[in-house]
Scaffold this motif. Structure first.
Motif, PDB file in Angstrom:
ATOM      1  N   PRO A 193       0.471   3.429  19.991  1.00 41.73           N
ATOM      2  CA  PRO A 193      -0.588   3.470  18.977  1.00 41.73           C
ATOM      3  C   PRO A 193      -1.886   4.112  19.458  1.00 41.73           C
ATOM      4  CG  PRO A 193       0.549   1.383  18.848  1.00 41.73           C
ATOM      5  CD  PRO A 193       1.110   2.086  20.050  1.00 41.73           C
ATOM      6  N   ALA A 194      -2.309   3.808  20.676  1.00 39.64           N
ATOM      7  CA  ALA A 194      -3.554   4.388  21.182  1.00 39.64           C
ATOM      8  C   ALA A 194      -3.448   5.899  21.334  1.00 39.64           C
ATOM      9  CB  ALA A 194      -3.925   3.747  22.517  1.00 39.64           C
ATOM     10  N   VAL A 195      -2.303   6.379  21.756  1.00 39.43           N
ATOM     11  CA  VAL A 195      -2.093   7.823  21.905  1.00 39.43           C
ATOM     12  C   VAL A 195      -2.076   8.490  20.541  1.00 39.43           C
ATOM     13  CG1 VAL A 195      -0.496   9.609  22.713  1.00 39.43           C
ATOM     14  CG2 VAL A 195      -0.900   7.552  24.101  1.00 39.43           C
ATOM     15  N   ARG A 196      -1.376   7.891  19.588  1.00 36.26           N
ATOM     16  CA  ARG A 196      -1.352   8.439  18.226  1.00 36.26           C
ATOM     17  C   ARG A 196      -2.755   8.506  17.652  1.00 36.26           C
ATOM     18  NH1 ARG A 196       2.740   4.691  16.843  1.00 36.26           N
ATOM     19  NH2 ARG A 196       1.278   3.816  15.335  1.00 36.26           N
ATOM     20  N   GLU A 197      -3.553   7.468  17.893  1.00 35.56           N
ATOM     21  CA  GLU A 197      -4.919   7.451  17.369  1.00 35.56           C
ATOM     22  C   GLU A 197      -5.752   8.580  17.975  1.00 35.56           C
ATOM     23  OE1 GLU A 197      -8.778   4.432  17.035  1.00 35.56           O
ATOM     24  OE2 GLU A 197      -6.831   3.653  17.696  1.00 35.56           O
ATOM     25  N   TRP A 198      -5.607   8.796  19.286  1.00 29.54           N
ATOM     26  CA  TRP A 198      -6.331   9.898  19.926  1.00 29.54           C
ATOM     27  C   TRP A 198      -5.931  11.236  19.312  1.00 29.54           C
ATOM     28  CZ3 TRP A 198     -10.050  10.210  23.868  1.00 29.54           C
ATOM     29  CH2 TRP A 198     -10.281  11.494  24.350  1.00 29.54           C
ATOM     30  N   PHE A 199      -4.631  11.466  19.160  1.00 20.00           N
ATOM     31  CA  PHE A 199      -4.151  12.723  18.580  1.00 20.00           C
ATOM     32  C   PHE A 199      -4.679  12.903  17.152  1.00 20.00           C
ATOM     33  CE2 PHE A 199      -0.004  12.901  21.309  1.00 20.00           C
ATOM     34  CZ  PHE A 199      -0.751  13.290  22.405  1.00 20.00           C
ATOM     35  N   ASP A 200      -4.636  11.844  16.360  1.00 19.39           N
ATOM     36  CA  ASP A 200      -5.127  11.937  14.979  1.00 19.39           C
ATOM     37  C   ASP A 200      -6.617  12.256  14.946  1.00 19.39           C
ATOM     38  OD1 ASP A 200      -2.602  11.374  14.019  1.00 19.39           O
ATOM     39  OD2 ASP A 200      -3.007   9.247  13.631  1.00 19.39           O
ATOM     40  N   ASP A 201      -7.390  11.591  15.794  1.00 17.11           N
ATOM     41  CA  ASP A 201      -8.828  11.864  15.859  1.00 17.11           C
ATOM     42  C   ASP A 201      -9.086  13.311  16.278  1.00 17.11           C
ATOM     43  OD1 ASP A 201      -9.288   9.239  15.177  1.00 17.11           O
ATOM     44  OD2 ASP A 201      -9.943   8.605  17.177  1.00 17.11           O
ATOM     45  N   ALA A 202      -8.307  13.802  17.256  1.00 10.01           N
ATOM     46  CA  ALA A 202      -8.482  15.170  17.733  1.00 10.01           C
ATOM     47  C   ALA A 202      -8.262  16.177  16.612  1.00 10.01           C
ATOM     48  CB  ALA A 202      -7.530  15.457  18.890  1.00 10.01           C
ATOM     49  N   ARG A 203      -7.257  15.941  15.791  1.00 10.09           N
ATOM     50  CA  ARG A 203      -6.960  16.877  14.705  1.00 10.09           C
ATOM     51  C   ARG A 203      -8.045  16.869  13.627  1.00 10.09           C
ATOM     52  NH1 ARG A 203      -1.711  14.304  15.506  1.00 10.09           N
ATOM     53  NH2 ARG A 203      -0.411  15.697  16.784  1.00 10.09           N
ATOM     54  N   ARG A 204      -8.771  15.765  13.523  1.00  9.17           N
ATOM     55  CA  ARG A 204      -9.826  15.675  12.512  1.00  9.17           C
ATOM     56  C   ARG A 204     -11.165  16.223  12.995  1.00  9.17           C
ATOM     57  NH1 ARG A 204      -7.189  10.604  11.136  1.00  9.17           N
ATOM     58  NH2 ARG A 204      -8.480   9.537  12.678  1.00  9.17           N
ATOM     59  N   GLU A 205     -11.296  16.479  14.273  1.00  9.12           N
ATOM     60  CA  GLU A 205     -12.584  16.957  14.787  1.00  9.12           C
ATOM     61  C   GLU A 205     -12.962  18.301  14.172  1.00  9.12           C
ATOM     62  OE1 GLU A 205     -12.995  14.977  19.229  1.00  9.12           O
ATOM     63  OE2 GLU A 205     -12.023  16.931  19.018  1.00  9.12           O
ATOM     64  N   THR A 206     -14.254  18.490  13.956  1.00  9.40           N
ATOM     65  CA  THR A 206     -14.743  19.747  13.375  1.00  9.40           C
ATOM     66  C   THR A 206     -15.380  20.666  14.413  1.00  9.40           C
ATOM     67  OG1 THR A 206     -16.847  18.684  12.808  1.00  9.40           O
ATOM     68  CG2 THR A 206     -15.109  18.685  11.125  1.00  9.40           C
ATOM     69  N   HIS A 207     -15.739  20.126  15.573  1.00  4.96           N
ATOM     70  CA  HIS A 207     -16.321  20.964  16.623  1.00  4.96           C
ATOM     71  C   HIS A 207     -15.237  21.835  17.226  1.00  4.96           C
ATOM     72  CE1 HIS A 207     -17.835  21.564  20.909  1.00  4.96           C
ATOM     73  NE2 HIS A 207     -18.708  22.196  20.150  1.00  4.96           N
ATOM     74  N   ARG A 208     -15.466  23.129  17.247  1.00  3.83           N
ATOM     75  CA  ARG A 208     -14.476  24.065  17.769  1.00  3.83           C
ATOM     76  C   ARG A 208     -15.112  25.012  18.762  1.00  3.83           C
ATOM     77  NH1 ARG A 208      -9.548  24.537  14.867  1.00  3.83           N
ATOM     78  NH2 ARG A 208      -9.453  23.028  13.164  1.00  3.83           N
ATOM     79  N   LEU A 209     -14.328  25.378  19.757  1.00  2.60           N
ATOM     80  CA  LEU A 209     -14.770  26.322  20.778  1.00  2.60           C
ATOM     81  C   LEU A 209     -13.896  27.559  20.686  1.00  2.60           C
ATOM     82  CD1 LEU A 209     -15.210  23.769  23.682  1.00  2.60           C
ATOM     83  CD2 LEU A 209     -17.043  24.993  22.509  1.00  2.60           C
ATOM     84  N   ALA A 210     -14.516  28.691  20.358  1.00  3.68           N
ATOM     85  CA  ALA A 210     -13.746  29.914  20.106  1.00  3.68           C
ATOM     86  C   ALA A 210     -12.870  30.298  21.286  1.00  3.68           C
ATOM     87  CB  ALA A 210     -14.701  31.061  19.751  1.00  3.68           C
ATOM     88  N   GLU A 211     -13.392  30.115  22.507  1.00  6.67           N
ATOM     89  CA  GLU A 211     -12.631  30.522  23.682  1.00  6.67           C
ATOM     90  C   GLU A 211     -11.416  29.657  23.927  1.00  6.67           C
ATOM     91  OE1 GLU A 211     -16.062  27.965  25.380  1.00  6.67           O
ATOM     92  OE2 GLU A 211     -15.612  29.169  23.614  1.00  6.67           O
ATOM     93  N   LEU A 212     -11.382  28.478  23.336  1.00  5.16           N
ATOM     94  CA  LEU A 212     -10.244  27.577  23.498  1.00  5.16           C
ATOM     95  C   LEU A 212      -9.395  27.454  22.241  1.00  5.16           C
ATOM     96  CD1 LEU A 212     -11.938  24.680  25.506  1.00  5.16           C
ATOM     97  CD2 LEU A 212     -10.586  26.585  26.407  1.00  5.16           C
ATOM     98  N   ASP A 213      -9.929  27.908  21.121  1.00 10.28           N
ATOM     99  CA  ASP A 213      -9.266  27.722  19.832  1.00 10.28           C
ATOM    100  C   ASP A 213      -8.854  29.023  19.181  1.00 10.28           C
ATOM    101  OD1 ASP A 213      -8.666  25.188  18.944  1.00 10.28           O
ATOM    102  OD2 ASP A 213     -10.713  24.717  18.396  1.00 10.28           O
ATOM    103  N   ASP A 214      -8.752  30.093  19.968  1.00  5.98           N
ATOM    104  CA  ASP A 214      -8.516  31.398  19.368  1.00  5.98           C
ATOM    105  C   ASP A 214      -7.217  31.477  18.597  1.00  5.98           C
ATOM    106  OD1 ASP A 214      -7.043  31.129  21.680  1.00  5.98           O
ATOM    107  OD2 ASP A 214      -7.324  33.183  22.364  1.00  5.98           O
ATOM    108  N   ASP A 215      -6.217  30.676  18.965  1.00  7.81           N
ATOM    109  CA  ASP A 215      -4.952  30.720  18.249  1.00  7.81           C
ATOM    110  C   ASP A 215      -4.510  29.324  17.799  1.00  7.81           C
ATOM    111  OD1 ASP A 215      -4.422  29.696  20.718  1.00  7.81           O
ATOM    112  OD2 ASP A 215      -2.635  30.903  21.088  1.00  7.81           O
ATOM    113  N   ALA A 216      -5.451  28.400  17.746  1.00  2.00           N
ATOM    114  CA  ALA A 216      -5.106  27.023  17.360  1.00  2.00           C
ATOM    115  C   ALA A 216      -4.884  26.914  15.848  1.00  2.00           C
ATOM    116  CB  ALA A 216      -6.203  26.067  17.807  1.00  2.00           C
TER     117      ALA A 216
END
Length: 216
Positions: A193-216
């Protein structure tokens, strides 16, 4: 207590103590500092002298930085939660593979950076990265065989599993070749459950870094 962390999408080190705290059911306040922004280091330095995340601030105001130090502090303060295996030999083994994770696998870190939102199957598979992956697969397979699974040291998710949880995330993103045992282990960790919660929170984040998210 407060846990200062970076973006859940990118910050593998932040994931480790966060997941352990959540899995143990220990209440804490999370303070997220978006990474690679002009004020990132200054904001982290308000809590951590290293200027890096994660950092645990205890209820008596002490700052503990470095992931393994945080996990050891949790083990001391909350012995009832069995952060490490109770058997001394298994505990030593768990600390050894956790320290190997903490200090090693540079090629994997460099070529397969954590990005929960991304799908990058086949990318980053340099010879050095594949050697790191083979070593991790061997560690997991040995532990699962010796202690019976489904987690590295038996039926209970422990600090060693928390140390390797971001690797599970990387392997989901980059889909490298793995043994059947490693793939089964990934499914069990992903279902925590804790891992699923982290993954779900990560997918909802709005802060993005172009150098890391170029193909995300």
């Amino acid at each position: 207590m407060k846990l200062i962390i970076g973006d859940k999408n990118y910050s593998s080190w932040s994931m480790r103590p966060w997941v352990m705290l959540k899995q143990m059911g220990i209440a804490f306040e999370e303070v997220i500092v978006p990474l690679r922004e002009p004020d990132t280091t200054a904001r982290i330095l308000e809590h951590s002298p290293s200027g890096k995340v994660p950092c645990l601030v205890t209820d008596d105001g002490q700052s503990i930085w470095e992931t393994l130090a945080i996990l050891e502090t949790l083990a001391e303060r909350f012995p009832q939660h069995h952060v490490w295996p109770s058997d001394p030999a298994a505990r030593a083994h768990a600390r050894a593979i956790s320290s190997e994770m903490h200090a090693g696998f540079a090629e994997l870190r460099t070529n397969m950076s954590m990005n929960v939102r991304a799908q990058r199957a086949g990318k980053g598979a340099t010879p050095g990265t594949l050697a790191d992956i083979a070593r991790i697969d061997a560690i997991w397979s040995e532990c699962l065989t010796r202690y019976g699974g489904p987690f590295l040291f038996g039926a209970t998710f422990c600090a060693a599993d928390a140390m390797y949880a971001p690797v599970v995330s990387r392997f989901i993103t980059y889909a490298p070749p793995l043994s059947e045992a490693a793939r089964a282990y990934m499914k069990h960790v992903s279902a925590v459950p804790a891992v699923r919660e982290w993954f779900d929170d990560a997918r909802r984040e709005t802060h993005r870094l172009a150098e890391l998210d170029d193909d995300a």
